[in-house]
Design an enzyme around this catalytic site. Sequence first.
Site, PDB file in Angstrom:
ATOM      1  N   CYS A   1       0.816  -1.220   0.000  1.00 27.82           N
ATOM      2  CA  CYS A   1       0.000   0.000   0.000  1.00 27.82           C
ATOM      3  C   CYS A   1       0.850   1.271   0.000  1.00 27.82           C
ATOM      4  O   CYS A   1       0.599   2.200  -0.760  1.00 27.82           O
ATOM      5  CB  CYS A   1      -0.892   0.022   1.228  1.00 27.82           C
ATOM      6  SG  CYS A   1      -2.125  -1.260   1.290  1.00 27.82           S
TER       7      CYS A   1
ATOM      8  N   VAL B   1       0.522   4.232  -2.692  1.00 29.03           N
ATOM      9  CA  VAL B   1      -0.108   5.508  -2.330  1.00 29.03           C
ATOM     10  C   VAL B   1       0.775   6.688  -2.717  1.00 29.03           C
ATOM     11  O   VAL B   1       0.297   7.722  -3.194  1.00 29.03           O
ATOM     12  CB  VAL B   1      -0.443   5.536  -0.820  1.00 29.03           C
ATOM     13  CG1 VAL B   1      -0.808   6.939  -0.371  1.00 29.03           C
ATOM     14  CG2 VAL B   1      -1.587   4.572  -0.526  1.00 29.03           C
TER      15      VAL B   1
END
Length: 523
Positions: free
Chosen positions: A153, A157
């Site tokens: 993640c 991101v």
Amino acid sequence: MSQTVDKIAPGYSLFKQDEYQDMMANKRAKYEEGFDDAKIKEVFDWTTTEEYKELNFERKTLTINPAKACQPLGSVLCALGFENTLPYVHGSQGCVAYFRTYFNRHFKEPVACVSDSMTEDAAVFGGQKNIFDGLENATALYKPDVIAVSTTCMAEVIGDDLNAFIGNAKKEGHIPEDMPVPFAHTPSFVGSHTTGWDNMFEGIARYFTINEMDNKEVGSNGKINLVPGFETYLGNYRVLHRVMQEFDTGYSLLCDPTEVLDTPADGEYRMYAGGTPISEVKDAPNAKTTILLQPDQLVKTKKYVEGTWQHEVPALNIPMGLDWTDDFVMKIAEISGKEIPASLEKERGRLVDMMTDSHTWLHDTSFSIYGDPDYLMGLTKFLQELGCEVKHILCHNANKRWKKKMEALIAQAPGTANAEIHFGKDLWHFRSLVFTNKPDFMIGNSYAKFIQADTKAKGDEFEVPLIRLGFPIFDRHHLHRNTTLCYEGAMMMLTTLVNAVLEKLDTDAMLLGKTDLSFDLVR
């Protein structure tokens, strides 16, 4: 509470000792500020009702106990299936520890996977320095032939560009220019473990073939490619090898982690055991065709195989149960030009015999099932063939297209025609389903044991036993070596299902002088 070498107790018996019981009672009384037993029972009973189920299914922004894992976990499994390949995750150390322990607990084996340990500074300034150091250290310490990079993640991101970072690492001398480093972007906040496997396989196939297509010719090597998808039953890889070898035809199983995840205890540690040779990946476009064994999860792979390799991918379902294994075997015969081996015909006959023997006990037995998309399609088809009833089918990581296919499938048999199909739902939804429309059994991974415990807590007559098929299986040993594909896998699943039914029958008929009128020696 102390243990001595002469008296070492396992956890369950240890916690029954007076010292632990007193400690836990003291904790409840002084610190937990919990509700009394009557209130707990009141709320518990309410959560088993139809009223609560309706509220539960209205949830929009909260997931409780997801029936899926994240993309990088799937990418790691894919990378483990190639020879001398080291899985590398560009992300935080905690994420990689999760992937490794997840596989450790399922396969009971050490799992090689490295992380470049992104922390707060990388989240602000980007993770290029981490990947420089990580690739250099991984190459020096573990000496892989290939490093397969995926992301978590954090890296996604902030928008880290793996292609640029890996290229820069080579330009600046952190790894050799000719070091193969295929990669895939695998954000954890979308998709699932099956998506991650698909992304990584497409990344590996693209890396080793996209610039080498000029001298490729479909069918020139006479082989058939098999792409397994996210597959954790090691017996399935082995049965695929056996089927293809019995056909005596050339083939490439493109991803095979059986050796690295099932190495012998002989005093030698093998970080890179077995795996599909990279030479077979490079030669894969020359095959006659590529068969995708779990087509619903291999979306990117299918697009690449058809678009770049120019293969006509056969329209097959996962080869589970009788009919869909027949389709697979007949397609291999058609493509290879070989007769179906007598050994497979005999094996098929044995499966039919087993299905006949078990029909009495499985007919009209009801199941609620959950798992991955292709697996659920195959399992539903097999339960139809066994004459079973299916009440609920829940797939967290499916979509509307899958639901439409499943609706067409369940309409083919009266026992499944009324099954409820749910996608994008979690195991707390599944709990509501089995409480409000009780099946005889659940089929799923280890996490449903907590649902079984809840159903039993309401009363013995409400208990729904769990049959463990799927991934992960943490609380039983060696099931990952089993087989679920082809005729052999159908035999193994059938054995598991019918003996669970008979075990439950014995349990229900065991009370002396009360229920033991049918406590029989022969079933």
